[in-house]
Design a protein around this motif. Structure first.
Motif, PDB file in Angstrom:
ATOM      1  N   VAL A 103       0.860  -1.171   0.000  1.00  0.00           N
ATOM      2  CA  VAL A 103       0.000   0.000   0.000  1.00  0.00           C
ATOM      3  C   VAL A 103       0.896   1.219   0.000  1.00  0.00           C
ATOM      4  CG1 VAL A 103      -1.757   1.265   1.275  1.00  0.00           C
ATOM      5  CG2 VAL A 103      -1.802  -1.232   1.255  1.00  0.00           C
ATOM      6  N   GLU A 104       0.737   2.012  -1.028  1.00  0.00           N
ATOM      7  CA  GLU A 104       1.525   3.232  -1.138  1.00  0.00           C
ATOM      8  C   GLU A 104       0.655   4.390  -0.672  1.00  0.00           C
ATOM      9  OE1 GLU A 104       3.224   6.083  -4.636  1.00  0.00           O
ATOM     10  OE2 GLU A 104       3.261   3.934  -5.000  1.00  0.00           O
ATOM     11  N   SER A 105       1.035   4.963   0.441  1.00  0.00           N
ATOM     12  CA  SER A 105       0.251   6.088   0.935  1.00  0.00           C
ATOM     13  C   SER A 105       0.964   7.385   0.584  1.00  0.00           C
ATOM     14  CB  SER A 105       0.043   5.980   2.446  1.00  0.00           C
ATOM     15  OG  SER A 105       1.277   6.017   3.108  1.00  0.00           O
ATOM     16  N   ARG A 106       0.176   8.299   0.031  1.00  0.00           N
ATOM     17  CA  ARG A 106       0.703   9.606  -0.322  1.00  0.00           C
ATOM     18  C   ARG A 106      -0.137  10.647   0.392  1.00  0.00           C
ATOM     19  NH1 ARG A 106       0.984  10.292  -6.666  1.00  0.00           N
ATOM     20  NH2 ARG A 106       0.007   8.294  -6.897  1.00  0.00           N
ATOM     21  N   LYS A 107       0.526  11.566   1.017  1.00  0.00           N
ATOM     22  CA  LYS A 107      -0.182  12.637   1.688  1.00  0.00           C
ATOM     23  C   LYS A 107      -0.404  13.759   0.677  1.00  0.00           C
ATOM     24  CE  LYS A 107      -0.170  15.390   5.833  1.00  0.00           C
ATOM     25  NZ  LYS A 107       0.474  15.665   7.099  1.00  0.00           N
ATOM     26  N   LEU A 108      -1.651  14.180   0.562  1.00  0.00           N
ATOM     27  CA  LEU A 108      -1.956  15.265  -0.358  1.00  0.00           C
ATOM     28  C   LEU A 108      -1.529  16.601   0.242  1.00  0.00           C
ATOM     29  CD1 LEU A 108      -5.534  14.356  -1.611  1.00  0.00           C
ATOM     30  CD2 LEU A 108      -3.405  14.180  -2.872  1.00  0.00           C
ATOM     31  N   SER A 109      -1.079  17.479  -0.615  1.00  0.00           N
ATOM     32  CA  SER A 109      -0.728  18.826  -0.172  1.00  0.00           C
ATOM     33  C   SER A 109      -2.009  19.592   0.145  1.00  0.00           C
ATOM     34  CB  SER A 109       0.047  19.556  -1.269  1.00  0.00           C
ATOM     35  OG  SER A 109      -0.810  19.783  -2.385  1.00  0.00           O
ATOM     36  N   ARG A 110      -1.863  20.679   0.858  1.00  0.00           N
ATOM     37  CA  ARG A 110      -3.028  21.511   1.183  1.00  0.00           C
ATOM     38  C   ARG A 110      -3.688  22.007  -0.096  1.00  0.00           C
ATOM     39  NH1 ARG A 110      -4.339  25.237   5.817  1.00  0.00           N
ATOM     40  NH2 ARG A 110      -5.867  26.665   4.944  1.00  0.00           N
ATOM     41  N   ALA A 111      -2.888  22.378  -1.086  1.00  0.00           N
ATOM     42  CA  ALA A 111      -3.422  22.856  -2.360  1.00  0.00           C
ATOM     43  C   ALA A 111      -4.239  21.761  -3.046  1.00  0.00           C
ATOM     44  CB  ALA A 111      -2.288  23.317  -3.268  1.00  0.00           C
ATOM     45  N   ALA A 112      -3.741  20.523  -2.998  1.00  0.00           N
ATOM     46  CA  ALA A 112      -4.458  19.410  -3.623  1.00  0.00           C
ATOM     47  C   ALA A 112      -5.774  19.137  -2.907  1.00  0.00           C
ATOM     48  CB  ALA A 112      -3.581  18.160  -3.638  1.00  0.00           C
ATOM     49  N   ILE A 113      -5.773  19.206  -1.580  1.00  0.00           N
ATOM     50  CA  ILE A 113      -6.997  18.980  -0.808  1.00  0.00           C
ATOM     51  C   ILE A 113      -8.019  20.071  -1.111  1.00  0.00           C
ATOM     52  CG2 ILE A 113      -7.955  18.937   1.532  1.00  0.00           C
ATOM     53  CD1 ILE A 113      -5.293  17.604   2.397  1.00  0.00           C
ATOM     54  N   GLU A 114      -7.566  21.321  -1.140  1.00  0.00           N
ATOM     55  CA  GLU A 114      -8.473  22.428  -1.445  1.00  0.00           C
ATOM     56  C   GLU A 114      -9.043  22.287  -2.849  1.00  0.00           C
ATOM     57  OE1 GLU A 114      -6.238  26.000  -0.862  1.00  0.00           O
ATOM     58  OE2 GLU A 114      -6.286  25.825   1.336  1.00  0.00           O
ATOM     59  N   THR A 115      -8.191  21.952  -3.808  1.00  0.00           N
ATOM     60  CA  THR A 115      -8.629  21.790  -5.188  1.00  0.00           C
ATOM     61  C   THR A 115      -9.627  20.654  -5.304  1.00  0.00           C
ATOM     62  OG1 THR A 115      -6.515  22.662  -5.982  1.00  0.00           O
ATOM     63  CG2 THR A 115      -7.828  21.396  -7.556  1.00  0.00           C
ATOM     64  N   LEU A 116      -9.344  19.533  -4.652  1.00  0.00           N
ATOM     65  CA  LEU A 116     -10.254  18.383  -4.682  1.00  0.00           C
ATOM     66  C   LEU A 116     -11.606  18.742  -4.070  1.00  0.00           C
ATOM     67  CD1 LEU A 116     -10.687  15.391  -5.324  1.00  0.00           C
ATOM     68  CD2 LEU A 116      -9.710  14.861  -3.085  1.00  0.00           C
ATOM     69  N   ALA A 117     -11.598  19.459  -2.963  1.00  0.00           N
ATOM     70  CA  ALA A 117     -12.844  19.859  -2.313  1.00  0.00           C
ATOM     71  C   ALA A 117     -13.657  20.782  -3.217  1.00  0.00           C
ATOM     72  CB  ALA A 117     -12.553  20.537  -0.983  1.00  0.00           C
ATOM     73  N   ARG A 125     -10.834  25.282 -14.464  1.00  0.00           N
ATOM     74  CA  ARG A 125      -9.611  25.691 -13.758  1.00  0.00           C
ATOM     75  C   ARG A 125      -9.728  27.152 -13.305  1.00  0.00           C
ATOM     76  NH1 ARG A 125      -5.120  23.289 -15.479  1.00  0.00           N
ATOM     77  NH2 ARG A 125      -3.488  23.543 -13.973  1.00  0.00           N
ATOM     78  N   ALA A 126     -10.278  28.013 -14.156  1.00  0.00           N
ATOM     79  CA  ALA A 126     -10.428  29.430 -13.798  1.00  0.00           C
ATOM     80  C   ALA A 126     -11.346  29.584 -12.587  1.00  0.00           C
ATOM     81  CB  ALA A 126     -10.968  30.218 -14.983  1.00  0.00           C
ATOM     82  N   GLU A 127     -12.401  28.797 -12.520  1.00  0.00           N
ATOM     83  CA  GLU A 127     -13.312  28.869 -11.373  1.00  0.00           C
ATOM     84  C   GLU A 127     -12.633  28.381 -10.101  1.00  0.00           C
ATOM     85  OE1 GLU A 127     -17.522  28.256 -13.779  1.00  0.00           O
ATOM     86  OE2 GLU A 127     -16.397  26.505 -13.110  1.00  0.00           O
ATOM     87  N   ILE A 128     -11.819  27.338 -10.219  1.00  0.00           N
ATOM     88  CA  ILE A 128     -11.072  26.841  -9.064  1.00  0.00           C
ATOM     89  C   ILE A 128     -10.134  27.934  -8.555  1.00  0.00           C
ATOM     90  CG2 ILE A 128      -9.333  25.172  -8.278  1.00  0.00           C
ATOM     91  CD1 ILE A 128     -10.515  23.206 -10.385  1.00  0.00           C
ATOM     92  N   GLU A 129      -9.437  28.580  -9.480  1.00  0.00           N
ATOM     93  CA  GLU A 129      -8.505  29.645  -9.108  1.00  0.00           C
ATOM     94  C   GLU A 129      -9.234  30.822  -8.484  1.00  0.00           C
ATOM     95  OE1 GLU A 129      -6.403  30.343 -12.770  1.00  0.00           O
ATOM     96  OE2 GLU A 129      -5.061  28.633 -12.425  1.00  0.00           O
ATOM     97  N   ARG A 177     -10.202  29.659  -4.865  1.00  0.00           N
ATOM     98  CA  ARG A 177      -9.025  29.545  -3.992  1.00  0.00           C
ATOM     99  C   ARG A 177      -8.299  30.867  -3.833  1.00  0.00           C
ATOM    100  NH1 ARG A 177      -4.597  26.070  -5.175  1.00  0.00           N
ATOM    101  NH2 ARG A 177      -4.073  26.447  -3.018  1.00  0.00           N
ATOM    102  N   GLY A 178      -8.363  31.719  -4.849  1.00  0.00           N
ATOM    103  CA  GLY A 178      -7.666  32.998  -4.789  1.00  0.00           C
ATOM    104  C   GLY A 178      -6.216  32.916  -5.217  1.00  0.00           C
ATOM    105  N   VAL A 179      -5.773  31.749  -5.671  1.00  0.00           N
ATOM    106  CA  VAL A 179      -4.409  31.572  -6.174  1.00  0.00           C
ATOM    107  C   VAL A 179      -4.445  30.672  -7.406  1.00  0.00           C
ATOM    108  CG1 VAL A 179      -3.280  31.857  -3.931  1.00  0.00           C
ATOM    109  CG2 VAL A 179      -3.983  29.591  -4.658  1.00  0.00           C
ATOM    110  N   ALA A 180      -3.374  30.690  -8.174  1.00  0.00           N
ATOM    111  CA  ALA A 180      -3.289  29.856  -9.368  1.00  0.00           C
ATOM    112  C   ALA A 180      -3.201  28.380  -8.984  1.00  0.00           C
ATOM    113  CB  ALA A 180      -2.067  30.252 -10.195  1.00  0.00           C
TER     114      ALA A 180
END
Length: 150
Positions: free
Chosen positions: A27-41, A51-55, A58-61
């Motif tokens: 089992v390969e566990s990878r911890k998602l970055s905060r940016a990845a978690i926010e983007t996924l949510a 992508r433009a709506e996500i940005e 979030r307020g950042v690229a």
């Protein structure tokens, strides 16, 4: 080991009754970055989303690597293109995402009340509510001081 014919060649294969001994699962566990978690949510709660709506939310690229990581994990996929100028592609969550989190559909995602109850969100008052609460506390304190002045 069995010797089997594969097309015009021969190959050694593990016998079917011993196959379970040759399987090695990790089992390969990878911890998602905060940016990845926010983007996924954002994708999960606002899908289909560009992508433009996500940005904008979030307020950042959004990094290309963040989107790539989520796609590699098979938690998001490309949706339909928007019928707007530039025809931007949208992102949606996959069945793999729903399966991983035990959801039947994206409608089963927890709402604000459930997230606050679970302690995942701070329960901050809405703008305007804080001022009203502070005024109530001031009135209560001034009433108590009047009682104790005698």
């Amino acid at each position: 080991m069995n010797l089997v014919r594969v097309g015009d060649a021969w190959a050694f294969r593990t016998a079917g009754d011993l196959g379970h001994l040759m399987v090695r699962e990790t089992v390969e566990s990878r911890k998602l970055s905060r940016a990845a978690i926010e983007t996924l949510a954002i994708i999960a709660y606002h899908q289909p989303v560009t992508r433009a709506e996500i940005e904008e939310i979030r307020g950042v690229a959004v990094s290309r690597g963040t989107i790539d990581q989520l796609m590699e994990m098979e938690w998001i996929r490309f949706g339909r293109r928007r019928m707007t100028p530039g025809r931007p592609v949208t992102f949606v969550v996959t069945e793999g995402f729903l399966d991983h989190f035990g959801l039947e559909s994206a409608r089963d995602l927890p709402g604000l009340k459930e997230l606050r109850a679970a302690g995942l969100l701070e329960s901050r008052p809405m703008p305007g509510q804080a001022a009203a609460r502070d005024e109530d506390e001031d009135e209560a304190r001034s009433g108590q001081s009047e009682l104790f002045e005698d």
